[in-house]
Scaffold this active site. Structure first.
Site, PDB file in Angstrom:
ATOM      1  CB  CYS A 119      39.835  43.336  53.979  1.00 60.34           C
ATOM      2  SG  CYS A 119      39.531  44.464  53.901  1.00 60.34           S
ATOM      3  CG  HIS A 252      43.391  44.601  51.522  1.00 61.40           C
ATOM      4  ND1 HIS A 252      41.945  44.963  50.180  1.00 61.40           N
ATOM      5  CD2 HIS A 252      43.087  45.286  52.137  1.00 61.40           C
ATOM      6  CE1 HIS A 252      41.338  45.543  50.959  1.00 61.40           C
ATOM      7  NE2 HIS A 252      41.268  45.567  52.227  1.00 61.40           N
ATOM      8  CG  ASN A 282      39.221  48.797  51.563  1.00 65.05           C
ATOM      9  OD1 ASN A 282      38.915  47.489  50.923  1.00 65.05           O
ATOM     10  ND2 ASN A 282      39.334  48.714  52.635  1.00 65.05           N
TER      11      ASN A 282
HETATM   12  O1  UT7 Z   1      40.125  46.737  54.339  1.00 59.63           O
HETATM   13  C1  UT7 Z   1      40.152  46.727  56.026  1.00 59.63           C
HETATM   14  C2  UT7 Z   1      41.557  47.083  56.791  1.00 59.63           C
HETATM   15  N1  UT7 Z   1      41.193  48.965  56.725  1.00 59.63           N
HETATM   16  C3  UT7 Z   1      42.228  49.402  56.764  1.00 59.63           C
HETATM   17  O2  UT7 Z   1      43.300  49.259  56.133  1.00 59.63           O
HETATM   18  C4  UT7 Z   1      42.055  50.746  56.877  1.00 59.63           C
HETATM   19  C5  UT7 Z   1      43.367  51.743  58.478  1.00 59.63           C
HETATM   20  N2  UT7 Z   1      43.140  52.914  58.959  1.00 59.63           N
HETATM   21  C6  UT7 Z   1      43.973  53.523  57.784  1.00 59.63           C
HETATM   22  O3  UT7 Z   1      43.210  53.308  56.896  1.00 59.63           O
HETATM   23  C7  UT7 Z   1      43.304  54.725  58.810  1.00 59.63           C
HETATM   24  O4  UT7 Z   1      43.443  55.029  60.190  1.00 59.63           O
HETATM   25  C8  UT7 Z   1      42.549  56.205  57.974  1.00 59.63           C
HETATM   26  C9  UT7 Z   1      42.963  55.575  56.450  1.00 59.63           C
HETATM   27  C10 UT7 Z   1      40.887  54.962  58.558  1.00 59.63           C
HETATM   28  C11 UT7 Z   1      42.332  57.134  58.987  1.00 59.63           C
HETATM   29  O5  UT7 Z   1      44.217  57.999  58.606  1.00 59.63           O
HETATM   30  P1  UT7 Z   1      44.579  58.188  60.005  1.00 59.63           P
HETATM   31  O6  UT7 Z   1      45.784  59.095  59.905  1.00 59.63           O
HETATM   32  O7  UT7 Z   1      44.552  57.279  61.115  1.00 59.63           O
HETATM   33  O8  UT7 Z   1      43.686  59.488  60.304  1.00 59.63           O
HETATM   34  P2  UT7 Z   1      43.019  59.735  62.435  1.00 59.63           P
HETATM   35  O9  UT7 Z   1      41.890  58.717  62.069  1.00 59.63           O
HETATM   36  O10 UT7 Z   1      43.950  60.214  63.156  1.00 59.63           O
HETATM   37  O11 UT7 Z   1      42.289  61.137  61.876  1.00 59.63           O
HETATM   38  C12 UT7 Z   1      42.265  62.433  61.191  1.00 59.63           C
HETATM   39  C13 UT7 Z   1      41.923  63.965  61.873  1.00 59.63           C
HETATM   40  C14 UT7 Z   1      40.409  63.312  62.807  1.00 59.63           C
HETATM   41  O12 UT7 Z   1      40.567  64.515  62.981  1.00 59.63           O
HETATM   42  P3  UT7 Z   1      41.326  65.488  64.844  1.00 59.63           P
HETATM   43  O13 UT7 Z   1      40.660  64.521  65.838  1.00 59.63           O
HETATM   44  O14 UT7 Z   1      42.261  65.397  64.654  1.00 59.63           O
HETATM   45  O15 UT7 Z   1      40.620  66.237  64.673  1.00 59.63           O
HETATM   46  C15 UT7 Z   1      39.124  63.214  62.292  1.00 59.63           C
HETATM   47  O16 UT7 Z   1      38.310  63.467  62.828  1.00 59.63           O
HETATM   48  O17 UT7 Z   1      40.697  63.418  60.399  1.00 59.63           O
HETATM   49  C16 UT7 Z   1      39.873  63.328  60.604  1.00 59.63           C
HETATM   50  N3  UT7 Z   1      38.762  62.738  59.980  1.00 59.63           N
HETATM   51  C17 UT7 Z   1      38.895  63.493  58.703  1.00 59.63           C
HETATM   52  N4  UT7 Z   1      38.563  64.961  58.545  1.00 59.63           N
HETATM   53  C18 UT7 Z   1      38.369  65.361  57.049  1.00 59.63           C
HETATM   54  C19 UT7 Z   1      38.718  61.770  59.887  1.00 59.63           C
HETATM   55  N5  UT7 Z   1      38.110  60.921  58.715  1.00 59.63           N
HETATM   56  C20 UT7 Z   1      38.583  62.668  57.598  1.00 59.63           C
HETATM   57  C21 UT7 Z   1      37.866  62.744  56.768  1.00 59.63           C
HETATM   58  N6  UT7 Z   1      37.424  64.014  56.476  1.00 59.63           N
HETATM   59  N7  UT7 Z   1      36.851  61.855  55.873  1.00 59.63           N
END
Ligand code: UT7
Length: 325
Positions: A119, A252, A282
């Site tokens: 990225c 990005h 993204n």
């Molecule tokens: O391009 C390179 C750079 N990449 C990035 O910058 C990505 C960086 N990371 C992020 O943008 C975020 O960490 C994510 C968008 C990937 C995830 O967001 P988050 O607020 O960190 O969520 P999380 O991983 O803490 O997940 C929260 C909850 C989890 O459930 P529990 O454990 O709280 O019950 C996940 O299982 O959300 C759940 N979850 C979803 N629920 C519905 C994860 N993905 C999904 C989904 N739909 N697609």
């Protein structure tokens, strides 16, 4: 005479198939994967992304974006003497997408190669092209970010497959008496390979490992906010500028929360942040030139504006470019 480089045209291309969160959620539901428009919008700011048809490659998307950038610059392809394509999803193992794209533009002879910095690829490629122009190795470059991330998504993994899309953006960078590109700052830290990778390769005629994207989203998130601030500050310092000189922040486009966090750390009002992640998702190396072109065509980014472009991603890689448009 000091030699500089300057962007003289921008272009972009999105494949026609637009998939909203609701459509993607319905498709995933058929595979037993639960997600929702609400979750995706709240956690990422993404509302839709574009997916390329199965036979469309990164060089196809990139060539369309390049043609538009050449039109905007008023330059025939025959005058280009350098092509750099930033991509992590090239058409083939080799040759480079840049060579394939060169042929699609109907030109031959000029240097052409790919840059692989995920990225951060576009800020890496722009910095390389700027350096080559300043040292006299090139005069008129096409710098392109093009990706078909849909090819490497695991549609059984809801934590990643809702985040990415396909597309391409391009700029024409030309030799100039005045800057142009003011400063840049590139970094990598290979100890973080595992937090964002496609851990597959080709060996003995077979794919070994898993050729699908894996990401520890929270680890990437935490690293991203810190390095985006430090790269922006380092670039400003190199150029002898301050945050107050930035007219537009074009980071990005991965997650609106990361982008807003970066703007806040740089004390920039949200009106100075260019946002396309809502419509593109993204698109990795394509996201910055796509956002730049959208902002130019919307009449927001104007000639003479000072832009801070910032990338961060797999590697771990990060970097920034400050430029007068
Ligand atoms: O391009 C390179 C750079 N990449 C990035 O910058 C990505 C960086 N990371 C992020 O943008 C975020 O960490 C994510 C968008 C990937 C995830 O967001 P988050 O607020 O960190 O969520 P999380 O991983 O803490 O997940 C929260 C909850 C989890 O459930 P529990 O454990 O709280 O019950 C996940 O299982 O959300 C759940 N979850 C979803 N629920 C519905 C994860 N993905 C999904 C989904 N739909 N697609």
């Amino acid at each position: 005479m000091t030699r500089y480089s300057r962007i003289t045209g921008t272009g972009s291309y999105l494949p026609p198939r637009r998939v909203t969160n609701a459509e993607l959620a319905a498709e995933l539901s058929g595979r037993g994967i639960e997600t929702s428009d609400e979750w995706i919008v709240e956690r990422t700011g993404i509302r839709a992304r574009h997916f390329a048809a199965p036979d469309v490659t990164a060089s196809d998307l990139g060539a369309q974006a390049a043609r538009q950038a050449l039109d905007a610059a008023g330059l025939p392809a025959s005058q280009i003497d350098l092509i750099i394509v930033a991509t992590s999803t090239p058409d083939m193992v080799f040759p480079s997408a840049a060579c394939i794209l060169q042929n699609k533009l109907g030109i031959a002879g000029c240097a052409a190669f790919d840059v692989q910095a995920v990225c951060s690829g576009f800020v890496y490629a722009l910095t390389i092209a700027d350096s080559m122009i300043r040292c006299g190795a090139a005069r008129k470059a096409l710098v392109i970010g093009s990706e078909v991330f849909s090819r490497i998504l695991d549609f059984d993994d809801r934590t990643t497959c809702v985040l990415f899309g396909d597309g391409a953006g391009a700029v024409v960078l030309e030799e100039s008496d005045t800057p142009g590109i003011l400063a840049s700052d590139l970094h990598a830290d290979g100890k973080h390979v595992g937090i964002l990778c496609v851990p597959g390769s080709v060996s003995g005629g077979k794919v070994t490992g898993t050729p699908l994207l894996k990401m520890d989203g929270q680890a990437v998130f935490k690293l991203a906010v810190g390095v985006l601030e430090s790269a922006a500050r380092a670039t400003l310092a190199k150029a002898g500028k301050t945050e107050a000189d930035i007219d537009w922040l074009i980071p990005h486009q991965a997650n609106i929360r990361i982008m807003q966090g970066t703007a806040k750390k740089l004390k920039l009002p949200m009106e100075k942040l260019v946002v396309t992640v809502d419509q593109h998702g993204n698109t990795s190396a394509a996201s910055i030139p796509l956002a730049l072109d959208a902002a130019v065509r919307a009449g927001n980014v104007k000639k003479g504006d000072t832009l801070m472009l910032e990338g961060v991603g797999g590697g771990f890689t990060w970097g920034a470019v400050l430029l007068d448009f």
